[in-house]
Each structure stands twice: as structure tokens, then as C-alpha cells.
Write an enzyme that holds these catalytic residues in place. Sequence first.
Site, mmCIF file in Angstrom:
data_model
loop_
_atom_site.group_PDB
_atom_site.id
_atom_site.type_symbol
_atom_site.label_atom_id
_atom_site.label_comp_id
_atom_site.label_asym_id
_atom_site.label_seq_id
_atom_site.Cartn_x
_atom_site.Cartn_y
_atom_site.Cartn_z
ATOM 1 N N MET A 68 6.441 -26.286 34.030
ATOM 2 C CA MET A 68 6.661 -27.202 32.854
ATOM 3 C C MET A 68 8.063 -26.679 32.505
ATOM 4 O O MET A 68 8.358 -26.426 31.400
ATOM 5 C CB MET A 68 5.521 -26.957 31.801
ATOM 6 C CG MET A 68 4.378 -27.626 32.027
ATOM 7 S SD MET A 68 3.158 -26.727 30.971
ATOM 8 C CE MET A 68 2.561 -25.238 32.062
ATOM 9 N N ASP A 122 -6.062 -30.789 33.508
ATOM 10 C CA ASP A 122 -5.568 -29.780 32.829
ATOM 11 C C ASP A 122 -5.370 -29.721 31.528
ATOM 12 O O ASP A 122 -4.508 -30.627 31.041
ATOM 13 C CB ASP A 122 -4.098 -29.111 33.506
ATOM 14 C CG ASP A 122 -3.618 -27.914 32.956
ATOM 15 O OD1 ASP A 122 -4.332 -27.320 32.345
ATOM 16 O OD2 ASP A 122 -2.367 -27.781 33.404
ATOM 17 N N SER A 176 -6.539 -20.485 34.045
ATOM 18 C CA SER A 176 -5.277 -20.495 34.085
ATOM 19 C C SER A 176 -4.966 -19.120 33.276
ATOM 20 O O SER A 176 -5.592 -18.858 32.080
ATOM 21 C CB SER A 176 -4.771 -21.388 32.837
ATOM 22 O OG SER A 176 -3.534 -21.204 32.395
ATOM 23 N N MET A 192 -2.809 -34.292 33.029
ATOM 24 C CA MET A 192 -2.736 -33.156 31.606
ATOM 25 C C MET A 192 -3.817 -34.053 30.712
ATOM 26 O O MET A 192 -3.579 -35.131 30.409
ATOM 27 C CB MET A 192 -1.283 -33.184 31.273
ATOM 28 C CG MET A 192 -0.440 -32.397 32.057
ATOM 29 S SD MET A 192 0.181 -30.728 31.452
ATOM 30 C CE MET A 192 -1.158 -29.948 30.406
ATOM 31 N N HIS A 204 -4.058 -20.732 38.179
ATOM 32 C CA HIS A 204 -3.267 -21.751 37.706
ATOM 33 C C HIS A 204 -2.051 -20.849 36.807
ATOM 34 O O HIS A 204 -2.625 -20.023 35.918
ATOM 35 C CB HIS A 204 -3.996 -22.745 36.804
ATOM 36 C CG HIS A 204 -3.039 -23.651 36.478
ATOM 37 N ND1 HIS A 204 -2.620 -24.943 37.111
ATOM 38 C CD2 HIS A 204 -2.524 -23.931 35.096
ATOM 39 C CE1 HIS A 204 -2.052 -25.734 36.288
ATOM 40 N NE2 HIS A 204 -1.886 -25.028 35.123
ATOM 41 N N ASP A 231 0.973 -21.034 34.402
ATOM 42 C CA ASP A 231 1.871 -22.163 33.566
ATOM 43 C C ASP A 231 3.301 -21.601 33.339
ATOM 44 O O ASP A 231 3.469 -20.534 32.358
ATOM 45 C CB ASP A 231 1.250 -22.374 32.221
ATOM 46 C CG ASP A 231 -0.215 -23.271 32.608
ATOM 47 O OD1 ASP A 231 0.012 -24.252 32.967
ATOM 48 O OD2 ASP A 231 -1.331 -22.767 32.278
ATOM 49 N N HIS A 242 2.378 -24.145 37.788
ATOM 50 C CA HIS A 242 2.680 -25.618 37.137
ATOM 51 C C HIS A 242 3.863 -25.218 36.417
ATOM 52 O O HIS A 242 3.699 -24.605 35.387
ATOM 53 C CB HIS A 242 1.180 -25.671 36.067
ATOM 54 C CG HIS A 242 1.443 -26.883 35.048
ATOM 55 N ND1 HIS A 242 0.544 -27.087 34.250
ATOM 56 C CD2 HIS A 242 2.388 -27.951 35.228
ATOM 57 C CE1 HIS A 242 0.831 -28.199 33.548
ATOM 58 N NE2 HIS A 242 1.765 -28.745 34.218
ATOM 59 N N MET A 299 6.837 -22.239 31.738
ATOM 60 C CA MET A 299 7.220 -22.962 30.667
ATOM 61 C C MET A 299 8.775 -22.460 30.307
ATOM 62 O O MET A 299 9.091 -21.245 30.203
ATOM 63 C CB MET A 299 6.597 -22.832 29.402
ATOM 64 C CG MET A 299 5.007 -23.137 29.651
ATOM 65 S SD MET A 299 4.035 -23.164 28.119
ATOM 66 C CE MET A 299 2.442 -23.525 28.638
HETATM 67 C C1 DX5 Z 1 -0.855 -26.337 28.771
HETATM 68 C C2 DX5 Z 1 -1.235 -25.582 30.385
HETATM 69 C C3 DX5 Z 1 -2.689 -25.412 30.715
HETATM 70 C C4 DX5 Z 1 -3.299 -24.587 29.532
HETATM 71 C C5 DX5 Z 1 -4.627 -24.682 29.750
HETATM 72 O O1 DX5 Z 1 0.380 -26.535 28.754
HETATM 73 O O2 DX5 Z 1 -0.763 -26.535 31.223
HETATM 74 O O3 DX5 Z 1 -3.002 -25.125 31.697
HETATM 75 O O4 DX5 Z 1 -2.790 -23.529 29.881
HETATM 76 O O5 DX5 Z 1 -5.431 -24.048 28.803
HETATM 77 P P1 DX5 Z 1 -6.602 -24.540 28.339
HETATM 78 O O6 DX5 Z 1 -7.734 -24.601 29.122
HETATM 79 O O7 DX5 Z 1 -6.857 -23.297 27.119
HETATM 80 O O8 DX5 Z 1 -6.281 -25.984 27.192
HETATM 81 ZN ZN ZN Z 2 -1.127 -25.865 33.154
#
Ligand code: DX5
Ligand code: ZN
Length: 230
Positions: A72, A179, A12, A141, A37, A39, A70, A41
Site C-alpha cells: 500500500m 482483504d 495478516s 479490498m 499476508h 501489509d 501487500h 504502508m
Molecule cells: C488493510 C489491510 C488488511 C488488514 C486486514 O489496509 O490491507 O490486510 O490488515 O485486517 P482485518 O482482517 O482485521 O480487516
Molecule cells: Zn492487506
Amino acid sequence: MPTRRRPRLAPSLLSADFADLASAIREAEAGGADAFHLDVMDGHFVPNLSFGPALVRAVRARTKLPLDVHLMIEDPLRYVDAFHRAGGDTLVFHVEAQSPPAEVVRAVHRLGGAVGAALRPETPFSAVEPLADDLEQVLVMSVHPGFSGQTFLPEVLPKVTAARERLDGLGRETDVSIDGGVTAETAVAAARAGASFFVCGNSVYGSGSVGENLKRLRTAVEVGSHREVR
Ligand code: DX5
Ligand code: ZN
């Protein structure tokens, strides 16, 4: 016996140095990463803000590996087109978000992309069950979404197993992705539970060498995937 997929590792980039993503990508590729990956947000669905399609596009220009995006965000339906055009291969949306899940799935497939449905730790597998036949990925998750570097929640493991069993029952090759807080220790348990796709942030980019970190994770997911005879 259910089909066992080759376990895949997806670093990620949220945990990488944003000012030097090119190195983060290169080092993970050299270390055998299978995908990246990303993320996304929006400060609404989760309290944190990260990045949008422009960064996905910049990463796309640097790697041929699949990009797992991903989302979010509260309104994934509004943005699937932008993230697909930016180069996202799999668009993973949350079933708890406001967009109607079946419409998001249809929209991504219409664009020619792969689609994943993500579940917060407290959301049961039954929330994605009606879509199960149309998904390329179910993402479980194992932390509350919003931040990297949190501690793995082992209580989600039965949901990983339930997802794998239901998808196998439907004859689907769908990945079950895990994840949040995935380390060489927790990855073994997640693999045993049936996960086939492992998102790793802090355990890849937090400290030490990216190559060594990936090697440890690779051993862990192989051990977890092969040991249990089901
Ligand atoms: C959290 C994200 C994850 C996160 C993973 O909201 O969706 O993908 O970045 O990071 P680690 O492996 O450090 O938990
Ligand atoms: Zn993620």
C-alpha cells in the site's frame, strides 16, 4: 462450470503482536494457515505506516509458507526488488498507485516473483482488466486500505464475482483475493462470490485462540466455496 480453487487462508500479521511475531507465525502454521499476508504502508498511499523489507525478511526466516506482500505504497516499482529480495513470494501492488501497472507486473516477473493487482473498494475490475492475462492474483479490498479491524463492505462482492468470471473466461487460474473485515460470517459470502484467497487479520489474531479462529474460518470458506453450484 468454472474451476474451483481450494480456498486458502492468509493471516495478516498486521493484527499480530509485533513483539512476538514468532509465536504468531507458529500458531497460525499449527492452525493450518496457507500463507502469510504482510501489509506494507508508506503514510502516503494510505494514512498509516507499518513496516518495510526488514520485517518481511525476518518473517521469511521463520516460515516456509508463501509470503503475500501487500504494497500500500505510492511507488511500488521502486521497491519490488527490495521486497522480492526480502523473501516476498507474491508482490501485490495497487493499480491506483503512481507506478505504471504494466511496468510493475513486468518488473516482478523479471525477478521471478508472482504478482497481484489490488483494487480499493471504489475501483472497478476494469482497472486491472488490461493486465488480467499476466496476473497471479487480483486482490479486492473489502475495507478502505490503511487499518486492520474495520467492517467488511459487502458492496464489493459483485466485483469479486465479476473478477472470477472474467478470469475464468480467460482460462486463468488467477486467485481472487478478499482483504479487509473477513470473518467467519463475511468469508462465506466472499467465497460464494468467487474469492479463493482470504486475508484475515483481526479474525485470526484479535481475540481467542489462533487455532480455533482458523478452524472457524476454514469451515466458513469451505461452506461458501462448495455450496453454490455454478
Ligand atoms: C488493510 C489491510 C488488511 C488488514 C486486514 O489496509 O490491507 O490486510 O490488515 O485486517 P482485518 O482482517 O482485521 O480487516
Ligand atoms: Zn492487506
